[in-house]
Design a protein around this motif. Sequence first.
Motif, PDB file in Angstrom:
ATOM      1  N   GLN A  85       0.810  -1.216   0.000  1.00 50.64           N
ATOM      2  CA  GLN A  85       0.000   0.000   0.000  1.00 50.64           C
ATOM      3  C   GLN A  85       0.844   1.266   0.000  1.00 50.64           C
ATOM      4  O   GLN A  85       0.317   2.351  -0.250  1.00 50.64           O
ATOM      5  CB  GLN A  85      -0.941  -0.013   1.210  1.00 50.64           C
ATOM      6  N   SER A  86       2.149   1.143   0.295  1.00 48.23           N
ATOM      7  CA  SER A  86       3.015   2.322   0.260  1.00 48.23           C
ATOM      8  C   SER A  86       3.397   2.715  -1.166  1.00 48.23           C
ATOM      9  O   SER A  86       3.892   3.827  -1.385  1.00 48.23           O
ATOM     10  CB  SER A  86       4.289   2.060   1.070  1.00 48.23           C
ATOM     11  N   ILE A  87       3.178   1.813  -2.121  1.00 56.45           N
ATOM     12  CA  ILE A  87       3.477   2.124  -3.525  1.00 56.45           C
ATOM     13  C   ILE A  87       2.338   2.970  -4.094  1.00 56.45           C
ATOM     14  O   ILE A  87       1.160   2.686  -3.867  1.00 56.45           O
ATOM     15  CB  ILE A  87       3.648   0.835  -4.349  1.00 56.45           C
ATOM     16  N   GLU A  88       2.693   3.991  -4.850  1.00 57.67           N
ATOM     17  CA  GLU A  88       1.697   4.912  -5.386  1.00 57.67           C
ATOM     18  C   GLU A  88       0.676   4.167  -6.253  1.00 57.67           C
ATOM     19  O   GLU A  88       1.036   3.291  -7.049  1.00 57.67           O
ATOM     20  CB  GLU A  88       2.369   6.003  -6.226  1.00 57.67           C
ATOM     21  N   LYS A  89      -0.589   4.506  -6.091  1.00 59.10           N
ATOM     22  CA  LYS A  89      -1.650   3.838  -6.848  1.00 59.10           C
ATOM     23  C   LYS A  89      -1.517   4.083  -8.350  1.00 59.10           C
ATOM     24  O   LYS A  89      -1.987   3.276  -9.151  1.00 59.10           O
ATOM     25  CB  LYS A  89      -3.014   4.341  -6.369  1.00 59.10           C
ATOM     26  N   GLY A  90      -0.878   5.192  -8.711  1.00 54.69           N
ATOM     27  CA  GLY A  90      -0.740   5.508 -10.127  1.00 54.69           C
ATOM     28  C   GLY A  90       0.049   4.463 -10.898  1.00 54.69           C
ATOM     29  O   GLY A  90      -0.161   4.298 -12.112  1.00 54.69           O
ATOM     30  N   GLN A  91       0.935   3.741 -10.233  1.00 51.88           N
ATOM     31  CA  GLN A  91       1.727   2.725 -10.925  1.00 51.88           C
ATOM     32  C   GLN A  91       0.854   1.545 -11.344  1.00 51.88           C
ATOM     33  O   GLN A  91       0.996   1.018 -12.441  1.00 51.88           O
ATOM     34  CB  GLN A  91       2.869   2.264 -10.023  1.00 51.88           C
ATOM     35  N   GLU A 129      -2.388   1.769 -11.823  1.00 44.25           N
ATOM     36  CA  GLU A 129      -3.291   2.297 -12.839  1.00 44.25           C
ATOM     37  C   GLU A 129      -2.603   2.398 -14.194  1.00 44.25           C
ATOM     38  O   GLU A 129      -3.208   2.117 -15.236  1.00 44.25           O
ATOM     39  CB  GLU A 129      -3.796   3.680 -12.393  1.00 44.25           C
ATOM     40  N   GLN A 150       9.033  -3.362  -6.107  1.00 39.55           N
ATOM     41  CA  GLN A 150       9.286  -2.068  -5.467  1.00 39.55           C
ATOM     42  C   GLN A 150       8.974  -2.127  -3.973  1.00 39.55           C
ATOM     43  O   GLN A 150       9.704  -1.568  -3.141  1.00 39.55           O
ATOM     44  CB  GLN A 150       8.431  -0.989  -6.123  1.00 39.55           C
TER      45      GLN A 150
END
Length: 236
Positions: A117-123, A125, A145
């Motif tokens: 959950q620390s990875i940006e959601k944009g990746q 998407e 990552q």
Amino acid sequence: MDFPEIRWDIIWDYRELFIRGIWVTLGLTIVGYLGGIVLGLFIGMGKISKKKWIYYPSKYFVDFFRGTPLLVQILLIHLAIIPGIFGHSLGYFVSGSVALILNSAAYNAEIIRAGIQSIEKGQMEAARSLGMPNNIAMRHIILPQALRRMIPPLGNELIALLKDSSLVTVIAASDILYAGKVVAGAYQRFWEPYITVAILYLCLTYVFGKFITYIEKRFSNSFVPKQKKGMFSTRR
């Protein structure tokens, strides 16, 4: 306060018991940790699932094993669950390993969930917009990552599990602490055996700590592998 004379000869007389205890402790720790990583990965993924029939069992599993003492879990598994399933005990190693795997999995699941959950959601998407399936994007983009961010807390969990494995001595596991208790009972001396136990655990945690530090550096973003000198090398 008068300190008694330290007799290291009694430790030497029981050296084989302490050596066996080291191997048992290492075996329980490694099996418990690796099993906890694998099971924790599935449970951690379950805790971020939008499907309720996956999310709630994962949540209740983590809540139970993080909210109850490991000692109680060991006794429950060794004296009730395993004999209830198989009709008899399968030995301290099986019971201890199962308890450590389940307990470690609960903590590892939270580490893995937080890392993902620390990875940006944009990746995610962006990967989905390219037509990449969710499971492929998770395996090849998100998890690699997140792994870099998981390594320090996963390393801490390994050290904690190594020390917590001493609780398995309550079911007569012949680990390091058990060896110390045997020597203390045989000679009614407590300085030598328990100092030895502390030193052995300290040595193991030191070695594990060095290994974890190497893994952290190896997977850090600033890591640059050493280049071997070759015919095209410009280094002198």
